[in-house]
Motif scaffolding. Structure first.
Motif, PDB file in Angstrom:
ATOM      1  N   SER B  60       0.839  -1.211   0.000  1.00 50.33           N
ATOM      2  CA  SER B  60       0.000   0.000   0.000  1.00 50.33           C
ATOM      3  C   SER B  60       0.865   1.249   0.000  1.00 50.33           C
ATOM      4  CB  SER B  60      -0.918  -0.006   1.216  1.00 50.33           C
ATOM      5  OG  SER B  60      -0.169   0.099   2.394  1.00 50.33           O
ATOM      6  N   GLY B 249      -7.441   0.652   4.157  1.00 52.90           N
ATOM      7  CA  GLY B 249      -6.513   0.640   3.042  1.00 52.90           C
ATOM      8  C   GLY B 249      -6.820  -0.422   1.997  1.00 52.90           C
ATOM      9  N   ARG B 250      -8.000  -1.028   2.066  1.00 53.12           N
ATOM     10  CA  ARG B 250      -8.353  -2.058   1.077  1.00 53.12           C
ATOM     11  C   ARG B 250      -9.589  -1.622   0.311  1.00 53.12           C
ATOM     12  NH1 ARG B 250      -7.874  -7.924   4.171  1.00 53.12           N
ATOM     13  NH2 ARG B 250      -5.620  -7.910   4.503  1.00 53.12           N
TER      14      ARG B 250
END
Lengths: 151, 397
Positions: B60, B249-250
């Motif tokens: 990420s 963050g997904r």
């Protein structure tokens, strides 16, 4: 020239100018209009009155008035003209180098002499002093003699 | 029996040797880039939960850096030679630094590197070794089609510059492209560029290219989550400051189109989930006013008389009395007619008050003498003979 300046003949008038003038030097000339030396002094005072109007007030006192006799005795005025200085109702003295520190006796020789004397008194008064040194040289100061008290 | 015994001995020996080999293999250490540790767990390390967490964080982080490159992939901008040293890029898969010193457009070498075969090879090897998901490979690559489009745009940009006729960067086609860009890449790439990547000079440079007002642009910058954020241009008049919130963050691939549509509507209406800049005046104007106020206050001060001057206390008392007289509260006493100032006489021996008192005593003496004289004069006349006769009678009697 005496007409140019205010002349006081009553005690109340003198009291008022001494009491009700704030943060200014009060110059009182004791004399009479018919005297020659007094005329000379009055001439100088009237010319300089405007120049010193920011920090001094000039007035004349007639010595022939009945009510003024109290002041003549109180101030020990025996010679005329005599000039006395007050600031905020307090008497201002000056060490002229003569025996009498309480008043200026005689006439000033020049207008600038009078201005210097009044300026010195004002500066000293603003600093809290009751007696100041004379800024004039000894030659510019009139000479006179005084007797001890009532002798 | 002896032969059987010998065979058994041989078998045990081989087993022992095999075990020794296994021990040697186990003792070898390997470095994991994602976890940043040396481990002796062998190939099974990539299946551990800690490793997976570290890997997702690692990827990420790199994805954020790639978002900057993709911004320039869709909107090529000429690169100023002065800023070339700052526009460099570190590829974590190939372990090499990509500089832009010779390129004329921003992130040109980076884009070419991401499309190169070597990068793809290294990328696949990395994912095999550290256990990344295969479907994420596309996020870290640039396809040949994209590179071709980018090159066409660069050529067009150069032609425009050579012609000398400056067109508006944002037109109907640009809007369509930007919208498409939002729809395609929004689930994976946030429309937020951290200011750390942009120096102030570069921001001003961008404003000049896009024909925007620099002051207006700077005033629209905001601080969000500890970083100053700037969004790409949607409208010509002004920028929209908008922060997009991500969940852990997904992003789920199934919902990508839906969220893209949502984001488009949000930006168009101007009411986004994050912070929206309002039409407030810049804060530094108020500060200037305050400074002016302070300076004006200082000038207004006036001087005060010296409190130590002769008769200062007397002046204050006297002024208070005068005010009272004006109001009519108190009337002047007749005693004032006898008032005398404190005068230091010629032969003064004590204080000025004492000299005044002394004078008052002298005054009283004079009055007494006058009265006595009058009394004496008033007495009737008595002849000498009358006095003698009265005296003689007294003596004889």
């Amino acid at each position: 020239m005496s007409d140019m300046l205010t002349t006081f003949t009553k005690k109340k008038e003198v009291d008022t100018i001494i009491r009700d003038t704030f943060d200014k030097v009060v110059v009182l000339r004791f004399g009479r209009a018919s005297d020659l030396v007094c005329l000379q002094q009055d001439h100088i005072l009237s010319k300089a009155a405007r120049d010193v109007s920011k920090f001094a007030t000039v007035a004349l006192v007639d010595v022939d008035s009945e009510e003024i006799q109290v002041y003549l005795k109180y101030f020990d005025i025996t010679l005329i003209p005599s000039t006395v200085f007050f600031f905020n109702a307090h008497h201002m003295k000056m060490d002229y180098g003569t025996a009498d520190h309480t008043k200026w006796i005689g006439a000033f020789y020049a207008k600038q002499d009078f201005v210097d004397v009044v300026e010195a008194i004002f500066r000293g008064a603003m600093k809290g002093k009751l007696i100041v040194n004379c800024p004039l040289p000894p030659e510019s100061i009139p000479k006179f003699q005084i007797l001890y008290k009532d002798v | 029996m002896g032969e059987q015994h010998e065979n058994e001995n041989g078998r045990t020996g081989t087993k022992n040797q095999h075990q020794q080999k296994k021990k040697k293999k186990k003792s070898e250490f390997e470095f994991c880039k994602a976890c940043n540790i040396n481990h002796d767990q062998g190939l099974r390390h990539k299946y551990f939960p800690n490793h997976k967490k570290s890997l997702s964080t690692f990827l990420s982080r790199f994805r954020k850096k790639l978002s900057d490159v993709r911004f320039f992939l869709n909107a090529p901008i000429p690169l100023n030679p002065q800023l070339a040293s700052r526009n460099r890029f570190w590829c974590v898969f190939c372990d090499q630094h990509i500089d832009e010193l010779n390129s004329s457009f921003a992130c040109a070498n980076a884009i070419r590197h991401l499309a190169s075969a070597e990068h793809v090879k290294n990328l696949k090897q990395f994912f095999w070794k550290y256990g990344g998901a295969a479907d994420q490979l596309d996020a870290f690559m640039v396809s040949d089609d994209d590179v071709d489009k980018w090159e066409k745009k660069c050529t067009a940009r150069k032609d425009e510059a050579s012609e000398g006729s400056r067109r508006t960067v944002i037109g109907p086609s640009s809007d369509e492209m930007s919208i498409r860009y939002l729809v395609q890449d929004s689930p994976e790439l946030p429309l937020v560029l951290p200011l750390q990547k942009f120096a102030l000079v570069q921001i001003i440079f961008l404003c000049k290219i896009l024909q925007l007002d620099v002051v207006a642009f700077l005033s629209l910058m905001m601080v969000d989550n500890g970083q100053v954020m700037v969004t790409p241009v949607i409208k010509r008049t002004h920028w929209l400051v908008n922060s997009l919130v991500r969940e852990n963050g997904r992003m789920v691939s199934g919902e990508s189109s839906h969220q893209g549509v949502q984001m488009v509507t949000q930006i168009s209406t101007g009411s986004a989930g994050g912070k929206v800049f309002s039409e407030e005046p810049p804060p530094w104007l108020g500060t200037t006013d305050e400074v002016q106020m302070r300076s004006s206050n200082k000038l207004g001060k006036s001087k005060k008389l010296n409190s130590k001057r002769v008769g200062a206390a007397w002046v204050e008392k006297r002024k208070i009395e005068m005010e009272k007289e004006r109001r009519g509260e108190s009337i002047r006493n007749e005693c004032d007619s006898n008032w005398l100032p404190n005068f230091g006489r010629v032969w003064q021996s004590g204080s000025r008050r004492e000299s005044r008192k002394e004078f008052e005593r002298e005054k009283q003496k004079l009055n007494v003498e006058t009265q006595s004289e009058m009394a004496i004069k008033i007495k009737p006349y008595v002849s000498k003979r009358m006095r003698m006769d009265s005296g003689g009678d007294y003596a004889s009697g």
